[in-house]
Design a protein around this motif. Sequence first.
Motif, PDB file in Angstrom:
ATOM      1  N   GLY A 136      53.001  19.477  39.734  1.00  0.00           N
ATOM      2  CA  GLY A 136      53.462  20.391  38.413  1.00  0.00           C
ATOM      3  C   GLY A 136      52.591  20.459  37.386  1.00  0.00           C
ATOM      4  O   GLY A 136      52.485  21.348  36.649  1.00  0.00           O
ATOM      5  N   THR A 137      52.500  19.094  36.751  1.00  0.00           N
ATOM      6  CA  THR A 137      51.682  19.045  35.452  1.00  0.00           C
ATOM      7  C   THR A 137      50.330  19.359  35.473  1.00  0.00           C
ATOM      8  O   THR A 137      49.842  19.996  34.660  1.00  0.00           O
ATOM      9  CB  THR A 137      51.962  17.671  34.797  1.00  0.00           C
ATOM     10  N   SER A 138      49.626  18.757  36.561  1.00  0.00           N
ATOM     11  CA  SER A 138      48.093  19.044  36.716  1.00  0.00           C
ATOM     12  C   SER A 138      48.111  20.581  36.901  1.00  0.00           C
ATOM     13  O   SER A 138      47.029  21.192  36.191  1.00  0.00           O
ATOM     14  CB  SER A 138      47.686  18.235  37.800  1.00  0.00           C
ATOM     15  N   ASN A 139      48.723  21.292  37.675  1.00  0.00           N
ATOM     16  CA  ASN A 139      48.513  22.741  37.971  1.00  0.00           C
ATOM     17  C   ASN A 139      49.236  23.570  36.896  1.00  0.00           C
ATOM     18  O   ASN A 139      48.432  24.755  36.436  1.00  0.00           O
ATOM     19  CB  ASN A 139      49.257  23.156  39.289  1.00  0.00           C
ATOM     20  N   GLY A 140      50.009  22.907  36.109  1.00  0.00           N
ATOM     21  CA  GLY A 140      50.579  23.595  34.807  1.00  0.00           C
ATOM     22  C   GLY A 140      49.517  23.819  33.690  1.00  0.00           C
ATOM     23  O   GLY A 140      49.180  24.972  33.175  1.00  0.00           O
ATOM     24  N   VAL A 141      48.892  22.549  33.305  1.00  0.00           N
ATOM     25  CA  VAL A 141      47.631  22.510  32.530  1.00  0.00           C
ATOM     26  C   VAL A 141      46.517  23.444  32.976  1.00  0.00           C
ATOM     27  O   VAL A 141      45.901  24.283  32.496  1.00  0.00           O
ATOM     28  CB  VAL A 141      47.197  21.174  32.219  1.00  0.00           C
TER      29      VAL A 141
ATOM     30  N   LEU B 116      56.157  27.493  31.151  1.00  0.00           N
ATOM     31  CA  LEU B 116      56.088  28.723  31.236  1.00  0.00           C
ATOM     32  C   LEU B 116      55.214  29.528  31.766  1.00  0.00           C
ATOM     33  O   LEU B 116      55.256  30.334  32.660  1.00  0.00           O
ATOM     34  CB  LEU B 116      56.335  29.083  29.555  1.00  0.00           C
ATOM     35  N   GLU B 117      53.822  28.857  31.603  1.00  0.00           N
ATOM     36  CA  GLU B 117      52.797  29.403  32.220  1.00  0.00           C
ATOM     37  C   GLU B 117      52.876  29.119  33.741  1.00  0.00           C
ATOM     38  O   GLU B 117      52.513  30.214  34.730  1.00  0.00           O
ATOM     39  CB  GLU B 117      51.455  28.673  31.766  1.00  0.00           C
ATOM     40  N   ALA B 118      53.419  28.061  34.429  1.00  0.00           N
ATOM     41  CA  ALA B 118      53.656  28.029  35.815  1.00  0.00           C
ATOM     42  C   ALA B 118      54.533  28.900  36.431  1.00  0.00           C
ATOM     43  O   ALA B 118      54.489  29.460  37.431  1.00  0.00           O
ATOM     44  CB  ALA B 118      53.653  26.596  36.180  1.00  0.00           C
ATOM     45  N   LEU B 119      55.672  28.923  35.805  1.00  0.00           N
ATOM     46  CA  LEU B 119      56.629  29.825  36.145  1.00  0.00           C
ATOM     47  C   LEU B 119      56.391  31.215  36.066  1.00  0.00           C
ATOM     48  O   LEU B 119      56.955  31.965  37.196  1.00  0.00           O
ATOM     49  CB  LEU B 119      57.907  29.687  35.331  1.00  0.00           C
TER      50      LEU B 119
ATOM     51  N   MET C 265      49.637  40.731  34.209  1.00  0.00           N
ATOM     52  CA  MET C 265      48.762  39.823  34.745  1.00  0.00           C
ATOM     53  C   MET C 265      49.242  38.535  34.590  1.00  0.00           C
ATOM     54  O   MET C 265      49.763  38.306  33.478  1.00  0.00           O
ATOM     55  CB  MET C 265      47.433  39.837  34.303  1.00  0.00           C
ATOM     56  N   ALA C 266      49.203  37.497  35.567  1.00  0.00           N
ATOM     57  CA  ALA C 266      49.788  36.234  35.564  1.00  0.00           C
ATOM     58  C   ALA C 266      48.308  35.461  35.432  1.00  0.00           C
ATOM     59  O   ALA C 266      47.373  35.576  35.908  1.00  0.00           O
ATOM     60  CB  ALA C 266      50.548  35.673  36.692  1.00  0.00           C
ATOM     61  N   PRO C 267      48.404  34.205  34.493  1.00  0.00           N
ATOM     62  CA  PRO C 267      49.695  33.496  33.866  1.00  0.00           C
ATOM     63  C   PRO C 267      50.103  34.481  32.584  1.00  0.00           C
ATOM     64  O   PRO C 267      49.349  35.479  32.308  1.00  0.00           O
ATOM     65  CB  PRO C 267      48.731  32.190  33.425  1.00  0.00           C
ATOM     66  N   LEU C 268      50.855  33.936  32.035  1.00  0.00           N
ATOM     67  CA  LEU C 268      51.364  34.418  31.097  1.00  0.00           C
ATOM     68  C   LEU C 268      50.440  35.232  29.911  1.00  0.00           C
ATOM     69  O   LEU C 268      50.795  36.321  29.360  1.00  0.00           O
ATOM     70  CB  LEU C 268      52.867  33.697  30.211  1.00  0.00           C
ATOM     71  N   HIS C 269      49.631  34.038  29.566  1.00  0.00           N
ATOM     72  CA  HIS C 269      48.764  34.524  28.335  1.00  0.00           C
ATOM     73  C   HIS C 269      47.781  35.747  28.620  1.00  0.00           C
ATOM     74  O   HIS C 269      47.719  36.707  27.584  1.00  0.00           O
ATOM     75  CB  HIS C 269      47.822  33.543  28.127  1.00  0.00           C
TER      76      HIS C 269
END
Length: 360
Positions: free
Chosen positions: A178-183, A293-296, A315-319
């Motif tokens: 979760g953390t590694s893919n989130g970053v 938030l980015e991962a979700l 488009m994803a991710p959120l940014h």
Amino acid sequence: MKGILVGAALSLLFALLGTPMFIRFLVRRGYGQFIRDDGPTSHHTKRGTPTMGGAVILGSVLLAYASAHLFTLTMPSASGLLVLFLMSGLGVVGFLDDFIKITRQRSLGLRSSQKLAGQGLVGVLFAILALQFPNDMNRTPAVPFISFLRDTHVNLAFAGTISGVILFIIWANIMIAGTSNGVNLTDGLDGLATGASTMVFGAYVLISLWTYNQNCQRNPGIKCYEVRDSQDLAIVAAACMGACFGFLWWNASPAKIFMGDTGSLALGGALAGLAICTRTELLVIILAGLFVLEALSVIAQVASFKLTGKRVLRMAPLHHHFELLGWDEITVTIRFWIIAGLFAALGLSIFYAEWVVGSA
């Protein structure tokens, strides 16, 4: 305290001075970023920008950690070494992914199954080792309890020793993934993931210092913390924070270098390791709220398209969604940094409030 200051200062210095040298090396070798065609068109100007800068972050952290212990004439702890092992292992997986992208000139490196297998192997080894190495008070770097601000009553070892270890390994790997893919998902704009990571690691410096001062081994009491190697974990967090600061000088818009998967996976692994070893596993969801938030946003986008055939974001991710709405890249980055800072502050507030209420 001296080791923490030395670790932070040297990692910042190593990253600040080492990054331009690494940039020149990458330019000579022609190792530049390949930009996906389906992304925002403004990103096409970034094609060829040197990548794999995460190697500088990782190297700076390792050198600063070793230097801090040499300066203070202290031995590294099991907890600190395990977090660095997790960080380095995931950094190697990210490096392989980046290297394939660069040498084959494509936006995809390792296949998803290969990347997950690499992350899983490192995560399993970390989880197994984290339950070993008891100290004089029989405390290990991690315990098979799910933790929030400290250990909860949810014991993963309820079904027996072997079953408990397996459940802990699964839980640890969920956190690591979760953390590694989130970053990794957040690392799509100049300086975005680096700046946000700096704030979260800064929060973990404060948390580790607090649990050290209120540790059951040094200051027994009703509300003391059972974290085994708090001071050394603070050195690791400070080294990560300093390295991100130094790298951000060159990674901020317009970026002279990208961290690549080498950096994003390594930083995510360090966050997971710190959360597990400081017994704040669920708190990291708040501290690293921007990454969540980015991962979700990616999960929601994929789920919506598969279930309804419609996308919830442009488009994803959120940014990227906000970029396509017309926001300038630097505007998105700064506002997302603000969000990251608010999440880190919220997590620290909750952590401290629990102590105040419990001690009242």
